[in-house]
Design a protein around this motif. Structure first.
Motif: not given
Ligand SMILES: Cc1cc2nc3c(=O)[nH]c(=O)nc-3n(C[C@H](O)[C@H](O)[C@H](O)COP(=O)(O)OP(=O)(O)OC[C@H]3O[C@@H](n4cnc5c(N)ncnc54)[C@H](O)[C@@H]3O)c2cc1C
Ligand SMILES: Nc1ncnc2c1ncn2[C@@H]1O[C@H](COP(=O)(O)O)[C@@H](O)[C@H]1O
Lengths: 325, 255
Positions: A211, A253, A290
């Motif tokens: 994200r 996962q 972060d």
């Molecule tokens: C049943 C279930 C199954 C799931 N299965 C999966 C799965 O298989 N795979 C999966 O990925 N997730 C899965 N999830 C979701 C998981 O829990 C997280 O919500 C998800 O992985 C978060 O995605 P993310 O790291 O992209 O987003 P976020 O958690 O929003 O992280 C975004 C990161 O980007 C960083 N960031 C923002 N802007 C910048 C910038 N300009 N420069 C550098 N860094 C920046 C932030 O610091 C943050 O750490 C599942 C959830 C559930 C409930």
């Protein structure tokens, strides 16, 4: 007494996936007797050369009708009929979509135990094989043994090295038995994804965005890094759910479980479900602004910084490095 | 259409897995149990089939007492009734598959839907094994399904590495559901209330007369190896990028 290893795999226009070479290497290294292979479809016999290179002793090709189109029930029935003739102690499949579809069906037809998606195999003292396979998407490892006379395993891609050991395989003429009521489910069409997209489960390097990438168009920054690295592109789940990238990119996962040499996690926080899918990576490189993001706890290397500054610099630096080598 | 959906209850994917000291299982205290995520796609697909073609949806779950909760949730999503196969012991995959196949046979059906794999054992075997046991055709990892009621045939799209394929087959058949097949609904409050009155039939594993012996033996569970201490770079971007590339090239030797 059953002996030897029977390796069953698919091919496409005489080409096999890399995992097949990995499985052949494992089959040989078990040292349980001869290695016999079985593959299907038009051009199957063109794989003979590569099978010889990786040390198959005997090869069976079913390239005739109706084996030119995959059918889980048709193939499984024919395999179940041929197993007693080959009489192996061990049957190996690649844990590809193909192998995962077919192997449990074969296992149940012949009443054999099957351990899927194994990372490694080991021969124990009594000439039986034990396997290690990840469970809970790699949050734990299970060491298992198969209790039936024929022991079946499917092997996860990209874990074991493929090592050549040239031989001249004998082609076995074992005609398949085709029962009249099988071949009910048949593949009628195959649609390739965009060309040039590497399969994540087989990639050596993966650059993956979360994200933190902020918008779909920013994935071009990752594509550029991937191009200089010769890497595949993946993502966290929310990014695929949002439609920024295809579902096939989703790692974790509930997505793909990957085991590359290097995994770049860019703007990915490192949620437990995501980490589960990447724990098999040899090196994890995290780029996140972060410093407290959980991804840094599992990373080998990390940059705390803004990905929009870091990515273009990184791409340039690697391009320069490659140009000098 | 009568559709059976096989539902497994698994630890929530956010669970930190802790291994028991005897290495024969995980510590279950404090675990939140949920419907296996892939089984939600199977339930949703069954609901959509019923909305289009009518019929009945029966969910079938095998497990200890706690699986009732998963069953209630599946009923709250809209399934009509449930069969619970009660077993407090840990069963072998083949025993589970054969028990589920037996219940299916007793129930009768047009389609059986399962998840692509259970996110606890990650086996991805039960669907194809049930199909083999019942001598039915199968399609696994399904991301799209069309049903031709007139000719009693299915056209399913399944996901492969870097490709998809279309599989055509007659039904009754067994399909395993993959993410992308649909977007599962949340139970509404009225449906949660209604679910409490839906029929849940209970049968014991023993009563099914399954004489299949275990085929896989767990030797032990171990935690994955610890990851090494990280090297975290925090200086200005030009600096850190240079250092990172050096480390990857000279220390790790991976680029
Ligand atoms: C049943 C279930 C199954 C799931 N299965 C999966 C799965 O298989 N795979 C999966 O990925 N997730 C899965 N999830 C979701 C998981 O829990 C997280 O919500 C998800 O992985 C978060 O995605 P993310 O790291 O992209 O987003 P976020 O958690 O929003 O992280 C975004 C990161 O980007 C960083 N960031 C923002 N802007 C910048 C910038 N300009 N420069 C550098 N860094 C920046 C932030 O610091 C943050 O750490 C599942 C959830 C559930 C409930
Ligand atoms: N104990 C069980 N009860 C009901 N369904 C199950 C059970 N175990 C597995 N399944 C079904 O089979 C699918 C694949 O499970 P597995 O082969 O264990 O990965 C799951 O997604 C469920 O749909």
């Amino acid at each position: 007494m059953s002996q030897g290893v029977f390796v069953i795999f698919d091919q496409n226009q005489g080409q096999v996936r890399h995992v097949v070479l990995e499985v052949l290497t494992m089959a040989r290294q078990l040292e349980l007797g001869s290695v016999t292979t079985l593959t299907f479809g038009a051009n199957a016999s063109q794989t003979l050369k590569v099978l010889g290179e990786y040390g198959a002793d005997q090869a069976i090709f079913w390239d005739q009708e109706p084996f030119t189109r995959y059918s889980s029930d048709g193939f499984a029935d024919a395999i179940a009929h041929v197993v007693p003739h080959v009489n192996p102690a061990v049957i190996l499949f690649p844990a590809s979509a193909w192998g995962k579809d077919l192997s449990p069906r074969v296992a149940d037809l012949i009443g054999a135990g099957l351990a899927t998606d194994c990372l490694s195999l080991r021969v124990s003292t009594d000439n039986r094989v034990t396997a290690v396979r990840p469970i809970y998407a790699g949050k734990a490892l299970a060491e298992v043994a198969i209790e039936t006379p024929v022991q079946m395993f499917s092997i996860r891609p990209n874990i074991h090295k493929a090592i050549p050991d040239p031989k001249t395989p004998t082609v076995l003429d074992l005609a398949p038995v085709v029962s009249p009521d099988s071949f009910q489910s048949v593949v009628t069409e195959r649609k390739e994804a965009q060309t040039g997209v590497q399969e994540l489960t087989e990639a050596d390097i993966i650059v993956s965005g979360g994200r933190g990438m902020k918008a779909p168009e920013n994935f071009k920054l990752l594509d550029e890094l991937a191009t200089v690295l010769g890497a595949a592109v993946g993502s966290s789940r929310p990014v695929a759910d949002e439609g920024w990238v295809p579902h096939s990119y989703h790692i974790g996962q509930t997505g793909k479980v990957v085991s590359p040499t290097v995994y770049f996690a860019v703007g990915i926080s490192g949620a437990i479900q995501h980490l589960a899918g990447i724990s098999g990576s040899k090196y994890i490189v995290a780029i996140n602004n972060d410093a407290e993001a959980p991804i840094f706890k599992v990373a080998n290397y990390g940059i705390v910084g803004d990905l929009f500054q870091v990515l273009p610099l990184l791409t340039e630096e690697i391009r320069a490095l490659k140009a000098n080598n | 259409m009568k559709v059976l959906v096989m539902v497994k209850q698994v630890p929530d994917t956010a669970t930190n897995i802790q291994i028991r000291s005897d290495g024969q299982g995980i510590i279950e205290d404090g675990i939140k149990w949920v419907i296996n995520p892939y089984d939600e796609f199977a339930i949703e697909e069954a609901l959509r089939i019923r909305e289009k073609l009518g019929g009945e949806i029966v969910v079938i779950a095998l497990g200890p007492k706690r699986v009732d909760e998963a069953i209630r949730q599946a009923l709250a999503m809209g399934a009509d009734r449930a069969v619970v196969v009660e077993s407090s012991e840990t069963l072998d995959l083949a025993q589970v598959a054969h028990a589920l196949a037996r219940v299916a046979q007793n129930e009768g059906f047009d389609l059986i839907l399962t998840g692509k794999q259970a996110v606890d054992d990650d086996s991805a075997q039960i669907g194809p094994m049930v199909a083999a046991r019942l001598s039915l055709p199968q399609v696994s990892i399904v991301i799209h399904l069309d049903i031709d009621v007139e000719h009693k045939r299915l056209r399913a799209e399944r996901e492969l590495e870097g490709a998809t394929e279309i599989v055509e087959l007659p039904y009754p058949a067994v399909l395993t559901a993959q993410r992308g097949l649909n977007e599962p609904r949340y139970p509404t409050l009225p449906n949660i209330m209604k679910a409490k009155k839906k029929e849940v039939k209970r049968v014991s594993f023993e009563s099914l007369g399954i004489d299949t012996l275990p085929r896989i033996r767990l030797i032990q569970l171990t935690p994955p190896s610890e990851r090494p201490e990280p090297t975290i770079l925090t200086a200005d971007p030009v600096e850190t990028v240079k250092t990172l590339v050096e480390l990857l090239h000279e220390q790790a030797k991976v680029i």
